[in-house]
Design a protein around this motif. Structure first.
Motif, short mmCIF file in Angstrom:
data_model
loop_
_atom_site.label_atom_id
_atom_site.label_comp_id
_atom_site.label_asym_id
_atom_site.label_seq_id
_atom_site.Cartn_x
_atom_site.Cartn_y
_atom_site.Cartn_z
N ALA A 1 0.84 -1.20 0.00
CA ALA A 1 0.00 0.00 0.00
C ALA A 1 0.87 1.25 0.00
O ALA A 1 1.99 1.24 0.53
N TYR A 2 0.35 2.32 -0.61
CA TYR A 2 1.10 3.58 -0.63
C TYR A 2 1.30 4.04 0.81
O TYR A 2 0.35 4.16 1.58
N PRO A 3 2.55 4.31 1.22
CA PRO A 3 2.79 4.67 2.62
C PRO A 3 2.34 6.09 2.94
O PRO A 3 2.69 7.04 2.24
N VAL A 4 1.55 6.23 3.98
CA VAL A 4 1.13 7.52 4.50
C VAL A 4 1.33 7.50 6.02
O VAL A 4 1.45 6.43 6.62
N ALA A 5 1.36 8.67 6.62
CA ALA A 5 1.53 8.76 8.07
C ALA A 5 0.65 9.87 8.61
O ALA A 5 0.61 10.97 8.03
N PHE A 6 -0.06 9.58 9.68
CA PHE A 6 -0.88 10.60 10.32
C PHE A 6 -0.04 11.29 11.39
O PHE A 6 0.48 10.64 12.30
N ASP A 7 0.08 12.60 11.27
CA ASP A 7 0.91 13.38 12.19
C ASP A 7 0.15 14.63 12.60
O ASP A 7 -0.30 15.40 11.75
N TRP A 8 0.01 14.84 13.91
CA TRP A 8 -0.70 16.03 14.40
C TRP A 8 0.01 17.32 14.01
O TRP A 8 -0.62 18.37 13.92
N GLN A 9 1.31 17.25 13.80
CA GLN A 9 2.03 18.45 13.35
C GLN A 9 1.55 18.91 11.98
O GLN A 9 1.46 20.11 11.71
N ASN A 10 1.24 17.94 11.11
CA ASN A 10 0.69 18.29 9.79
C ASN A 10 -0.69 18.92 9.92
O ASN A 10 -1.03 19.84 9.18
N VAL A 11 -1.50 18.41 10.86
CA VAL A 11 -2.83 18.99 11.10
C VAL A 11 -2.68 20.45 11.51
O VAL A 11 -3.34 21.35 10.97
N LEU A 12 -1.79 20.70 12.47
CA LEU A 12 -1.58 22.06 12.97
C LEU A 12 -1.00 22.95 11.88
O LEU A 12 -1.43 24.11 11.73
N LEU A 13 -0.05 22.43 11.11
CA LEU A 13 0.59 23.23 10.06
C LEU A 13 -0.42 23.65 9.00
O LEU A 13 -0.44 24.83 8.58
N VAL A 14 -1.27 22.74 8.55
CA VAL A 14 -2.26 23.06 7.52
C VAL A 14 -3.26 24.09 8.04
O VAL A 14 -3.58 25.07 7.36
#
Length: 403
Positions: A363-376
């Motif tokens: 599967a295409y690798p993805v990662a859930f990161d709260w830093q990305n949530v905050l950055l967006v």
């Protein structure tokens, strides 16, 4: 209740009598939602690719590694060994010795690096978990090899009749004369391969791994000579404090490098790609959020009569500007929040079900990161702030004054 905020929320919920204004507002809101969701998904995808790429170095490289300060080798005395064993910050450590060699099997050959490791090597790295097939048989005159070198040489596993041969120049000084040539200026080491590892292309072509005493004898080094020491840190200990303790034991003979420092170019490339992607998508969002400026200006013109009434009733121009500033900010923040939630759901579904495949089994690798949530969300809010500020500044006394 704050008067500008009350009016802004009313304007946000209510529909305009002009259908064109409603369409523009809807498209603006949709662009914000799609843009924020896309930015979050792309950042999560790059986080996943980064983790996927680094898992191979994590398997091969230790938490900390001591390498010679000068030259290719250094010695670890019995006192050094005892002192390293007494360090509470170090859970395990292993010594290794490596050198460039010429591998040959029948009519095939390959330049590689022989790595001699002790019995603690598996405790400091995860290389044994990266075995592609075979087993971890790192003993005297047996070892494992990368799948790239394995394919080049075509060496069968457990081939005791015609083993792989490693050749290395004999250590010494002076020029090569006829007497030296007659006595073979190189050492040879037969190796029976018991397993094949697969990490990444360069490493898979680079190493053949066997026991440390075997390599020390092969290279005519004593039992105290090594080319590196690998360290697995105890839980709860800081990297820098452990580095300082190890450096105090080894003194000036070794340099202590972290996993990130050992793979500096890889980390720099991944971080640069991540920043570049973020900036590109942010530029797209900047262009898209010009719609917010246009939508707010259209709302200002649509509500011009209401603004004149409020101004006549005593509302200052500052409050009228602030009303539309809040409307624009609320539009972008709510749209950004919805977009981030949609992005989170898509990423979580990919993590759970792997519906997007690179290969049928991967599967295409993805990662859930709260830093990305905050950055967006902060990016959307900042761009919304600027857009709303620009649009609301269009309100002045000339616009709202009753002629």
């Amino acid at each position: 209740m704050n008067f500008p905020l009350y009016i802004a929320k009313r304007y946000l919920r209510s529909k305009s009598k002009q259908n064109a204004v409603n369409i523009i507002n809807f498209i603006t809101f949709l662009v914000i939602v799609i843009g924020s969701a896309a930015l979050f998904i792309v950042l999560s995808a790059f986080s996943g690719l980064k983790s996927f790429s680094l898992q191979f170095t994590d398997a091969f490289d230790p938490d900390l590694k001591a390498i010679p300060a000068t030259g290719k080798f250094f010695t670890v005395s019995t006192e050094n060994d005892q002192a390293l064993q007494n360090l509470k910050s170090v859970a395990h450590y292993s010594k290794e010795l490596e050198e460039r060699v010429y591998l040959t099997f029948r009519e095939k050959s390959h330049l590689a690096t022989i790595k001699g490791v002790d019995s603690n090597f598996q405790m400091t790295t995860g290389i044994d978990s990266m075995l592609y097939f075979g087993n971890w048989g790192v003993n005297e005159y047996s070892g494992v090899i990368g799948i790239g070198a394995f394919n080049i040489l075509g060496v069968p596993l457990n081939n005791y009749e015609t083993p792989l041969i490693a050749l290395a120049p004999k250590p010494g000084k002076g020029s090569i004369n006829q007497q030296v040539l007659n006595s073979k200026p190189y050492n040879s080491l037969p190796l029976v391969l018991t397993g094949v590892y697969a990490v990444e292309e360069n490493l898979d072509r680079k190493y053949v791994i066997t026991s440390l005493p075997t390599v020390q004898a092969f290279l005519e080094k004593d039992s105290l000579t090594v080319s590196a020491i690998n360290f697995k840190l105890s839980k709860g200990f800081d990297l820098e404090s452990a580095r300082a303790e190890i450096a105090a034991v080894l003194g000036s003979k070794g340099r202590i490098l972290s996993r990130q420092e050992l793979n500096g170019s890889l980390y720099k490339m991944l971080n640069t790609e991540n920043v570049a992607t973020y900036l590109i998508f942010t530029l797209v969002l900047i262009i898209a959020l010009f719609n917010v400026v246009g939508a707010i200006i259209m709302m200002i013109l649509d509500k011009q009569q209401n603004l004149r009434t409020l101004f006549a009733l005593g509302s200052p121009v500052r409050d009228l500007r602030f009303t539309f500033f809040l409307q624009g900010l609320l539009t972008t923040c709510i749209g950004g929040l919805i977009g981030v939630v949609i992005g989170i759901l898509i990423i979580l579904s990919q993590l759970a079900f792997g519906w997007l495949k690179i290969t049928p089994s991967l599967a295409y690798p993805v990662a859930f990161d709260w830093q990305n949530v905050l950055l967006v969300f902060l990016t959307i809010a900042a761009l919304g702030f600027v857009s709303a500020k620009i649009a609301s500044s269009r309100i002045n006394k000339r616009l709202v004054a009753i002629s």
